[in-house]
Structure formats: structure tokens, C-alpha cells
Design a protein around this motif. Sequence first.
Motif, PDB file in Angstrom:
ATOM      1  N   ASN A   1      14.226  42.307  -1.731  1.00  7.10           N
ATOM      2  CA  ASN A   1      14.159  40.904  -3.032  1.00  7.10           C
ATOM      3  C   ASN A   1      14.515  41.005  -4.280  1.00  7.10           C
ATOM      4  N   MET A   2      14.129  40.640  -5.124  1.00  9.05           N
ATOM      5  CA  MET A   2      14.580  41.199  -6.652  1.00  9.05           C
ATOM      6  C   MET A   2      12.780  41.553  -7.103  1.00  9.05           C
ATOM      7  N   VAL A   3      12.581  41.015  -6.861  1.00 12.76           N
ATOM      8  CA  VAL A   3      10.646  40.897  -7.263  1.00 12.76           C
ATOM      9  C   VAL A   3      10.048  42.263  -6.647  1.00 12.76           C
ATOM     10  N   GLU A   4      10.886  42.544  -5.588  1.00 16.65           N
ATOM     11  CA  GLU A   4      10.095  43.977  -4.881  1.00 16.65           C
ATOM     12  C   GLU A   4      10.591  44.832  -5.496  1.00 16.65           C
ATOM     13  N   ASP A   5      12.108  44.936  -6.109  1.00 12.78           N
ATOM     14  CA  ASP A   5      13.215  46.012  -6.795  1.00 12.78           C
ATOM     15  C   ASP A   5      12.078  46.106  -8.218  1.00 12.78           C
ATOM     16  N   LEU A   6      12.134  44.961  -9.222  1.00 12.66           N
ATOM     17  CA  LEU A   6      11.912  45.640 -10.570  1.00 12.66           C
ATOM     18  C   LEU A   6      10.095  45.780 -10.246  1.00 12.66           C
ATOM     19  N   GLU A   7       8.936  45.753  -9.040  1.00 17.46           N
ATOM     20  CA  GLU A   7       8.241  46.320  -9.476  1.00 17.46           C
ATOM     21  C   GLU A   7       7.909  47.513  -8.416  1.00 17.46           C
ATOM     22  N   LYS A   8       9.243  47.801  -7.528  1.00 15.84           N
ATOM     23  CA  LYS A   8       9.513  49.682  -7.326  1.00 15.84           C
ATOM     24  C   LYS A   8       9.597  50.067  -8.446  1.00 15.84           C
ATOM     25  N   GLU A   9      10.491  49.599  -9.797  1.00 13.74           N
ATOM     26  CA  GLU A   9      11.061  50.582 -10.461  1.00 13.74           C
ATOM     27  C   GLU A   9       9.967  50.563 -11.736  1.00 13.74           C
ATOM     28  N   PHE A  10       9.038  49.639 -12.546  1.00 12.97           N
ATOM     29  CA  PHE A  10       7.847  49.355 -12.854  1.00 12.97           C
ATOM     30  C   PHE A  10       6.540  50.416 -12.164  1.00 12.97           C
ATOM     31  N   ALA A  11       6.819  50.860 -10.992  1.00 14.82           N
ATOM     32  CA  ALA A  11       5.750  51.903 -10.771  1.00 14.82           C
ATOM     33  C   ALA A  11       6.889  53.349 -11.156  1.00 14.82           C
ATOM     34  N   ARG A  12       7.768  53.237 -11.022  1.00 10.22           N
ATOM     35  CA  ARG A  12       9.091  55.049 -10.972  1.00 10.22           C
ATOM     36  C   ARG A  12       9.138  54.697 -12.781  1.00 10.22           C
ATOM     37  N   ARG A  13       8.841  54.042 -13.466  1.00  9.68           N
ATOM     38  CA  ARG A  13       8.501  53.410 -15.485  1.00  9.68           C
ATOM     39  C   ARG A  13       7.573  53.968 -15.529  1.00  9.68           C
ATOM     40  N   LEU A  14       6.002  53.957 -14.938  1.00  7.05           N
ATOM     41  CA  LEU A  14       4.460  53.817 -14.765  1.00  7.05           C
ATOM     42  C   LEU A  14       4.673  56.091 -15.718  1.00  7.05           C
ATOM     43  N   ARG A  15       4.980  55.821 -14.080  1.00  5.93           N
ATOM     44  CA  ARG A  15       4.379  57.374 -13.166  1.00  5.93           C
ATOM     45  C   ARG A  15       5.559  58.593 -14.531  1.00  5.93           C
ATOM     46  N   GLU A  16       6.633  57.580 -14.522  1.00  7.37           N
ATOM     47  CA  GLU A  16       8.019  58.637 -15.106  1.00  7.37           C
ATOM     48  C   GLU A  16       7.156  59.355 -17.439  1.00  7.37           C
ATOM     49  N   GLU A  17       6.931  58.055 -17.447  1.00 10.19           N
ATOM     50  CA  GLU A  17       5.943  57.961 -18.897  1.00 10.19           C
ATOM     51  C   GLU A  17       4.882  58.664 -18.695  1.00 10.19           C
ATOM     52  N   ARG A  18       3.756  58.362 -17.715  1.00  8.96           N
ATOM     53  CA  ARG A  18       2.671  60.111 -17.318  1.00  8.96           C
ATOM     54  C   ARG A  18       3.079  60.500 -17.217  1.00  8.96           C
ATOM     55  N   GLU A  19       4.417  61.211 -17.431  1.00 10.53           N
ATOM     56  CA  GLU A  19       4.758  62.309 -16.465  1.00 10.53           C
ATOM     57  C   GLU A  19       4.935  63.001 -18.296  1.00 10.53           C
ATOM     58  N   LYS A  20       5.773  61.857 -19.122  1.00 11.95           N
ATOM     59  CA  LYS A  20       6.319  62.405 -20.159  1.00 11.95           C
ATOM     60  C   LYS A  20       5.118  62.759 -21.310  1.00 11.95           C
ATOM     61  N   ALA A  21       4.118  61.614 -20.753  1.00  4.91           N
ATOM     62  CA  ALA A  21       2.624  62.430 -22.465  1.00  4.91           C
ATOM     63  C   ALA A  21       1.930  63.798 -21.139  1.00  4.91           C
TER      64      ALA A  21
END
Length: 92
Positions: free
Chosen positions: A2-22
Amino acid sequence: MNMVEDLEKEFARRLREEREKAKISQLDLALKAELSQNLVNFIETGKRIPNLHTILKLCTALNISPSILFKDTEEEKENAKQKILELVQRYL
């Protein structure tokens, strides 16, 4: 999925991306955010959903606005629009 699960996955991906960017490890982020490394790992892998307090601690440690972890890119907006149009056409 569902859409909420998609948003949760996207949040997790972005968090990792921002951590790696830092250029910091999960342990470094955990220490800066005063969280456990396991929690950071579980959030990034989608095994745990952070509450608002935890999100704010992570964002403060990364020196980013929470909106960064929830923003929609133009591509994502276009994909969402296409999905909506497909659903509408299916039911017409």
C-alpha cells in the motif's frame, strides 16, 4: 503493497542516502543522534518505523530538514500522476 508502506520504504532509502551523503557511518549517526546503532540500522532497512522524536533526532544529527526525507521529486510526482490516471481509467 500500500501507499503507506511505499512511503516508509522511501523514507528509509532517503535516510540512508542522506547519511551516506554526509559521509558518516550508522554508528556515527547513532552517536550524534543519541540512538543505538541497531535502531539506525533497523530504520534504514525498514524493520522499524521511527516516531517523530526519533526522526527529529536523526535530522538534527544530519543537519537536514525533515522535509528532505519526505520530499517528492518531479519524477515521483509524475509516477504518482500516472498511477492515478491508470486507476481512474480502470474504473471508467
